[in-house]
Design a protein around this motif. Structure first.
Motif, PDB file in Angstrom:
ATOM      1  N   GLY A 161      -2.817  13.914   1.485  1.00 28.24           N
ATOM      2  CA  GLY A 161      -3.501  13.903   0.198  1.00 28.24           C
ATOM      3  C   GLY A 161      -2.752  13.180  -0.896  1.00 28.24           C
ATOM      4  N   LEU A 162      -1.838  12.283  -0.517  1.00 24.40           N
ATOM      5  CA  LEU A 162      -1.054  11.530  -1.486  1.00 24.40           C
ATOM      6  C   LEU A 162      -1.700  10.180  -1.778  1.00 24.40           C
ATOM      7  CD1 LEU A 162       2.344  12.400   0.158  1.00 24.40           C
ATOM      8  CD2 LEU A 162       1.746  12.999  -2.194  1.00 24.40           C
ATOM      9  N   THR A 163      -1.540   9.709  -3.002  1.00 26.94           N
ATOM     10  CA  THR A 163      -2.012   8.380  -3.372  1.00 26.94           C
ATOM     11  C   THR A 163      -1.106   7.329  -2.734  1.00 26.94           C
ATOM     12  OG1 THR A 163      -2.884   9.177  -5.471  1.00 26.94           O
ATOM     13  CG2 THR A 163      -2.440   6.821  -5.317  1.00 26.94           C
ATOM     14  N   ILE A 164      -1.697   6.203  -2.347  1.00 27.40           N
ATOM     15  CA  ILE A 164      -0.946   5.119  -1.715  1.00 27.40           C
ATOM     16  C   ILE A 164      -0.867   3.915  -2.647  1.00 27.40           C
ATOM     17  CG2 ILE A 164      -0.925   3.447   0.177  1.00 27.40           C
ATOM     18  CD1 ILE A 164      -0.204   6.244   1.023  1.00 27.40           C
ATOM     19  N   ALA A 165       0.343   3.386  -2.805  1.00 28.59           N
ATOM     20  CA  ALA A 165       0.554   2.070  -3.402  1.00 28.59           C
ATOM     21  C   ALA A 165       1.447   1.306  -2.429  1.00 28.59           C
ATOM     22  CB  ALA A 165       1.202   2.181  -4.775  1.00 28.59           C
ATOM     23  N   THR A 166       1.497  -0.004  -2.547  1.00 26.35           N
ATOM     24  CA  THR A 166       2.319  -0.789  -1.621  1.00 26.35           C
ATOM     25  C   THR A 166       3.117  -1.834  -2.390  1.00 26.35           C
ATOM     26  OG1 THR A 166       0.661  -2.516  -1.200  1.00 26.35           O
ATOM     27  CG2 THR A 166       0.549  -0.522   0.168  1.00 26.35           C
ATOM     28  N   TYR A 167       4.200  -2.336  -1.740  1.00 30.07           N
ATOM     29  CA  TYR A 167       4.981  -3.376  -2.401  1.00 30.07           C
ATOM     30  C   TYR A 167       5.390  -4.478  -1.438  1.00 30.07           C
ATOM     31  CZ  TYR A 167       9.642  -1.573  -0.791  1.00 30.07           C
ATOM     32  OH  TYR A 167      10.745  -1.182  -0.066  1.00 30.07           O
ATOM     33  N   HIS A 168       5.676  -5.636  -2.038  1.00 30.06           N
ATOM     34  CA  HIS A 168       6.179  -6.811  -1.318  1.00 30.06           C
ATOM     35  C   HIS A 168       7.526  -7.179  -1.909  1.00 30.06           C
ATOM     36  CE1 HIS A 168       6.339 -10.823   0.529  1.00 30.06           C
ATOM     37  NE2 HIS A 168       6.739 -11.257  -0.661  1.00 30.06           N
ATOM     38  N   ALA A 187      -2.203  -6.627   3.898  1.00 34.83           N
ATOM     39  CA  ALA A 187      -2.894  -5.482   3.299  1.00 34.83           C
ATOM     40  C   ALA A 187      -4.314  -5.364   3.839  1.00 34.83           C
ATOM     41  CB  ALA A 187      -2.907  -5.615   1.779  1.00 34.83           C
ATOM     42  N   LYS A 188      -4.987  -6.488   3.979  1.00 35.16           N
ATOM     43  CA  LYS A 188      -6.352  -6.470   4.515  1.00 35.16           C
ATOM     44  C   LYS A 188      -6.355  -6.076   5.985  1.00 35.16           C
ATOM     45  CE  LYS A 188      -8.319  -9.811   1.262  1.00 35.16           C
ATOM     46  NZ  LYS A 188      -8.965 -11.137   1.096  1.00 35.16           N
ATOM     47  N   THR A 189      -5.376  -6.569   6.732  1.00 36.30           N
ATOM     48  CA  THR A 189      -5.283  -6.225   8.152  1.00 36.30           C
ATOM     49  C   THR A 189      -5.102  -4.723   8.342  1.00 36.30           C
ATOM     50  OG1 THR A 189      -4.328  -8.382   8.696  1.00 36.30           O
ATOM     51  CG2 THR A 189      -3.965  -6.601  10.277  1.00 36.30           C
ATOM     52  N   LEU A 190      -4.372  -4.096   7.422  1.00 39.26           N
ATOM     53  CA  LEU A 190      -4.146  -2.652   7.495  1.00 39.26           C
ATOM     54  C   LEU A 190      -5.314  -1.847   6.937  1.00 39.26           C
ATOM     55  CD1 LEU A 190      -0.368  -2.466   6.500  1.00 39.26           C
ATOM     56  CD2 LEU A 190      -1.364  -2.133   8.765  1.00 39.26           C
ATOM     57  N   GLY A 191      -6.353  -2.538   6.473  1.00 38.91           N
ATOM     58  CA  GLY A 191      -7.542  -1.852   5.997  1.00 38.91           C
ATOM     59  C   GLY A 191      -7.427  -1.287   4.597  1.00 38.91           C
ATOM     60  N   LEU A 192      -6.474  -1.787   3.797  1.00 39.14           N
ATOM     61  CA  LEU A 192      -6.329  -1.292   2.430  1.00 39.14           C
ATOM     62  C   LEU A 192      -7.439  -1.860   1.553  1.00 39.14           C
ATOM     63  CD1 LEU A 192      -2.464  -1.579   1.982  1.00 39.14           C
ATOM     64  CD2 LEU A 192      -3.810   0.446   2.556  1.00 39.14           C
ATOM     65  N   SER A 193      -7.951  -1.046   0.666  1.00 40.63           N
ATOM     66  CA  SER A 193      -9.051  -1.485  -0.184  1.00 40.63           C
ATOM     67  C   SER A 193      -8.535  -2.377  -1.304  1.00 40.63           C
ATOM     68  CB  SER A 193      -9.779  -0.282  -0.786  1.00 40.63           C
ATOM     69  OG  SER A 193      -9.059   0.248  -1.875  1.00 40.63           O
ATOM     70  N   SER A 194      -9.452  -3.108  -1.919  1.00 40.56           N
ATOM     71  CA  SER A 194      -9.089  -3.982  -3.033  1.00 40.56           C
ATOM     72  C   SER A 194      -8.653  -3.179  -4.248  1.00 40.56           C
ATOM     73  CB  SER A 194     -10.277  -4.877  -3.398  1.00 40.56           C
ATOM     74  OG  SER A 194     -11.401  -4.086  -3.760  1.00 40.56           O
ATOM     75  N   ASN A 195      -8.877  -1.878  -4.217  1.00 44.43           N
ATOM     76  CA  ASN A 195      -8.487  -1.000  -5.318  1.00 44.43           C
ATOM     77  C   ASN A 195      -7.025  -0.566  -5.232  1.00 44.43           C
ATOM     78  OD1 ASN A 195      -9.661   0.124  -7.670  1.00 44.43           O
ATOM     79  ND2 ASN A 195      -9.582   2.163  -6.764  1.00 44.43           N
ATOM     80  N   THR A 196      -6.359  -0.892  -4.127  1.00 42.60           N
ATOM     81  CA  THR A 196      -4.967  -0.484  -3.921  1.00 42.60           C
ATOM     82  C   THR A 196      -4.044  -1.106  -4.967  1.00 42.60           C
ATOM     83  OG1 THR A 196      -5.367  -0.351  -1.539  1.00 42.60           O
ATOM     84  CG2 THR A 196      -3.073  -0.443  -2.252  1.00 42.60           C
TER      85      THR A 196
END
Length: 456
Positions: A161-168, A187-196
């Motif tokens: 139930g945690l929010t996800i953010a990612t970094y490069h 990010a797209k390959t991992l199925g992350l939404s454009s809202n990430t």
């Protein structure tokens, strides 16, 4: 290839408060996989080792609010003398911090990379119980490296139930547009939404380039791939000395790293001062050595980078938007749509195929109801904005999903199309935002090509 910690010679001084502390339990860090804050921490160690020497010249990149955001090149900048940067060095090493210490800033976010491959599902549940809201996962570095644990880490965090953010982690600022494109593709390959929320980690030891322009190119490249929620991580000194211009990028978009010594009890004035200064930004990473007590053995025995999120920069700008997961049952032909990550995972485990994010759903607006037909082969679901229609189906043997409450809400500017297959006994309705998919189904004989409701 491995890069020894002792071989790192930082190229820029941290301004403000500097402390020496260990970076990792490992002596070696892969040259193509640097964890967040790696060079910032090395920089502090090197400064303390040289504390009796004059500071070297430091290259900085003064930037102004008038910089053109359409800039797609990165140019070198001049060198400023070290006297332009005020440095205060302390010999006091920062101790391991205890999450139970009430005087610490909030523990809103934890960032992880491949070096936290020891984490299991129980650890993520424990972090949430300790007050952590967001897990920031490293996805990529340079143009070739992808965190091999990212998918598993993201799934475990979502399950908790945690929010996800990612970094490069930016490796070569002169090739930032290619690095950003690689990040977006991953990010797209991992199925992350454009809202990430997408984060640029700007700390690689090269201040000979205008990092404000580097960040603008990063932002523009990510936007061209559909990602618009951009944040920037860097050291407090890079902001203070002008390497990155917060007027151009937005102070509230900045995630600042600066580590006060001791604890808020032992160095109260220093912690208070750091908190006051860094609260002008979006978030503050105040330690790389948090031990979370009262949780799991893993969290008790391993350090974690921890941050306070002053302005909800790790959440999407519109917190009322949620990912809708789309799944397909090859045995019945049904598509199923859900906001519930655990439900999505359970269906995958029993053979449903995950097809990615269907759309972004608002948490306000006109309700959309979901009902279930237990008499159809394999079951069947139907979605409607008409509560009367849903009630009529329930009176004929269908069942309410979500206890009769709204499954989704209609609220947005994007059309969600529905098509009906009159020849199917199950999975007879398909919902998509893709007009090409909709038109193709209609050409194949599907009926009722209409807008079901509005989404984001």
């Amino acid at each position: 290839m491995k890069l020894k910690k002792s071989h790192i010679i930082p190229l820029i001084l941290l301004s403000g408060l500097l402390i020496a502390k260990p970076v990792f339990a490992e002596d070696n860090v892969s040259q193509d996989d640097h964890p967040m804050g790696y060079y910032i921490k090395q920089e502090q160690e090197a400064l303390l080792a040289q504390k009796n020497l004059p500071a070297p010249q430091t290259q900085v990149a003064p930037a102004t609010p008038e910089e053109d955001e359409s800039e797609n090149t990165v140019t070198p900048t001049q060198t400023l003398p070290s006297s332009a940067i005020h440095v205060r060095m302390l010999s006091t090493a920062a101790p391991m911090l205890n999450s139970n210490t009430s005087s610490l800033p909030r523990r809103d976010a934890v960032d992880i990379s491949s070096y936290q491959n020891w984490m299991n599902q129980a650890d993520f549940y424990a972090l949430r119980s300790a007050g952590v809201k967001t897990i920031v996962v490293k996805l990529t570095e340079g143009e070739n490296y992808t965190n091999p644990y990212a998918k598993t880490q993201i799934n475990m965090a979502k399950t908790a139930g945690l929010t996800i953010a990612t970094y490069h982690f930016v490796s070569d600022p002169t090739r930032i547009q290619y690095e950003a494109a690689y990040y977006a593709k991953t990010a797209k390959t991992l199925g992350l939404s454009s809202n990430t929320v997408i984060i640029e980690d700007a700390e690689a030891p090269s201040t000979a380039y205008n990092w404000t322009n580097v960040s603008i190119v990063f932002k523009n490249t990510m936007a061209s791939h559909g990602f618009h929620n951009i944040r920037y991580y860097t050291s407090q000194s890079w902001i203070t000395s002008g390497v990155i211009n917060t007027s151009t990028l937005g102070a509230k978009n900045m995630w600042v790293a600066q580590y006060p010594p001791g604890t808020p009890s032992t160095y109260a004035a220093m912690w208070k001062n750091s908190n006051t200064i860094n609260s002008a930004y979006g978030a503050w990473q105040y330690t790389s050595e948090m031990r979370f007590k009262g949780g799991t053995a893993n969290l008790l025995n391993n350090d974690l980078d921890t941050s306070i999120d002053y302005n909800n920069i790790f959440g999407a700008p519109s917190q009322n938007l949620q990912d809708v997961y789309r799944l397909y049952n090859a045995n019945t032909g049904e598509h199923f749509y859900t906001l519930n990550f655990a439900e999505k995972t359970n269906l995958q485990n029993v053979g449903w195929r995950y097809e990615g994010i269907g759309w972004l759903s608002s948490s306000t607006g006109s309700p959309v109801y979901r009902v279930y037909n237990p008499n159809a082969k394999g079951g069947d679901h139907y979605y409607t904005m008409s509560k009367y229609e849903a009630q009529q189906l329930v009176s004929k043997g269908w069942r309410w999903d979500n206890n009769g409450g709204a499954a989704f809400y209609s609220n947005g500017s994007k059309n969600l199309y529905v098509a009906y297959n009159p020849n199917a006994s199950s999975g007879s309705h398909n919902y998509t935002t893709n007009s090409y998919e909709q038109d193709n189904l209609l050409r194949l004989g599907w009926k009722y090509g209409a807008v079901a409701w509005k989404v984001n």
